[in-house]
Design a protein around this motif. Structure first.
Motif, PDB file in Angstrom:
ATOM      1  N   VAL A  89      52.588  46.708  36.523  1.00  0.00           N
ATOM      2  CA  VAL A  89      51.813  46.396  37.720  1.00  0.00           C
ATOM      3  C   VAL A  89      50.545  45.662  37.296  1.00  0.00           C
ATOM      4  N   ILE A  90      50.333  44.484  37.855  1.00  0.00           N
ATOM      5  CA  ILE A  90      49.149  43.684  37.561  1.00  0.00           C
ATOM      6  C   ILE A  90      48.067  43.922  38.611  1.00  0.00           C
ATOM      7  N   ASP A  91      48.476  43.974  39.876  1.00  0.00           N
ATOM      8  CA  ASP A  91      47.512  44.134  40.963  1.00  0.00           C
ATOM      9  C   ASP A  91      48.229  44.670  42.199  1.00  0.00           C
ATOM     10  N   VAL A  92      47.511  45.430  43.005  1.00  0.00           N
ATOM     11  CA  VAL A  92      48.010  45.894  44.300  1.00  0.00           C
ATOM     12  C   VAL A  92      47.124  45.240  45.350  1.00  0.00           C
ATOM     13  N   LEU A  93      47.708  44.335  46.140  1.00  0.00           N
ATOM     14  CA  LEU A  93      46.921  43.594  47.114  1.00  0.00           C
ATOM     15  C   LEU A  93      46.767  44.334  48.431  1.00  0.00           C
ATOM     16  N   ALA A 112      47.413  37.606  52.351  1.00  0.00           N
ATOM     17  CA  ALA A 112      46.667  38.239  51.268  1.00  0.00           C
ATOM     18  C   ALA A 112      46.314  37.164  50.255  1.00  0.00           C
ATOM     19  N   GLU A 113      45.164  37.313  49.657  1.00  0.00           N
ATOM     20  CA  GLU A 113      44.719  36.358  48.646  1.00  0.00           C
ATOM     21  C   GLU A 113      44.584  37.097  47.320  1.00  0.00           C
ATOM     22  N   TRP A 114      45.163  36.515  46.277  1.00  0.00           N
ATOM     23  CA  TRP A 114      45.145  37.121  44.954  1.00  0.00           C
ATOM     24  C   TRP A 114      44.186  36.354  44.059  1.00  0.00           C
ATOM     25  N   ASN A 115      43.179  37.023  43.557  1.00  0.00           N
ATOM     26  CA  ASN A 115      42.261  36.431  42.592  1.00  0.00           C
ATOM     27  C   ASN A 115      42.876  36.608  41.210  1.00  0.00           C
ATOM     28  N   ALA A 116      43.501  35.556  40.707  1.00  0.00           N
ATOM     29  CA  ALA A 116      44.231  35.626  39.442  1.00  0.00           C
ATOM     30  C   ALA A 116      43.408  35.080  38.281  1.00  0.00           C
ATOM     31  N   LEU A 126      52.399  30.971  38.322  1.00  0.00           N
ATOM     32  CA  LEU A 126      50.951  30.787  38.355  1.00  0.00           C
ATOM     33  C   LEU A 126      50.581  29.721  37.335  1.00  0.00           C
ATOM     34  N   LEU A 127      49.996  28.647  37.807  1.00  0.00           N
ATOM     35  CA  LEU A 127      49.526  27.557  36.942  1.00  0.00           C
ATOM     36  C   LEU A 127      48.022  27.440  37.068  1.00  0.00           C
ATOM     37  N   LYS A 128      47.340  27.366  35.955  1.00  0.00           N
ATOM     38  CA  LYS A 128      45.880  27.224  35.974  1.00  0.00           C
ATOM     39  C   LYS A 128      45.492  25.882  35.419  1.00  0.00           C
TER      40      LYS A 128
END
Length: 64
Positions: free
Chosen positions: A10-14, A26-30, A62-64
């Motif tokens: 688990v990386i994050d629970v939005l 929902a917005e994910w701050n990655a 996810l691309l940064k």
């Protein structure tokens, strides 16, 4: 709404908890994770009938 890495961690629970029916966003701050493939899982259960549930897992890049 939960985000997982390719190892299944688990990386994050939005979103978590009870909400009213309808469309949500929902917005994910990655900013703290690396570029790569992640999975998100949406789970929903009816409050009136707990036997009615919905689960969906999708892949995202996810691309940064």
């Amino acid at each position: 709404l939960t985000i997982y890495n390719v190892l299944g961690q688990v990386i994050d629970v939005l979103m978590d908890g009870v909400g009213v029916a309808g469309y949500r966003s929902a917005e994910w701050n990655a900013s703290s994770v690396a570029s790569g493939i992640y999975f998100y899982k949406l789970e929903a259960t009816s409050l009136t009938d707990p036997y009615k549930s919905f689960t969906q897992v999708k892949k995202m890049l996810l691309l940064k």
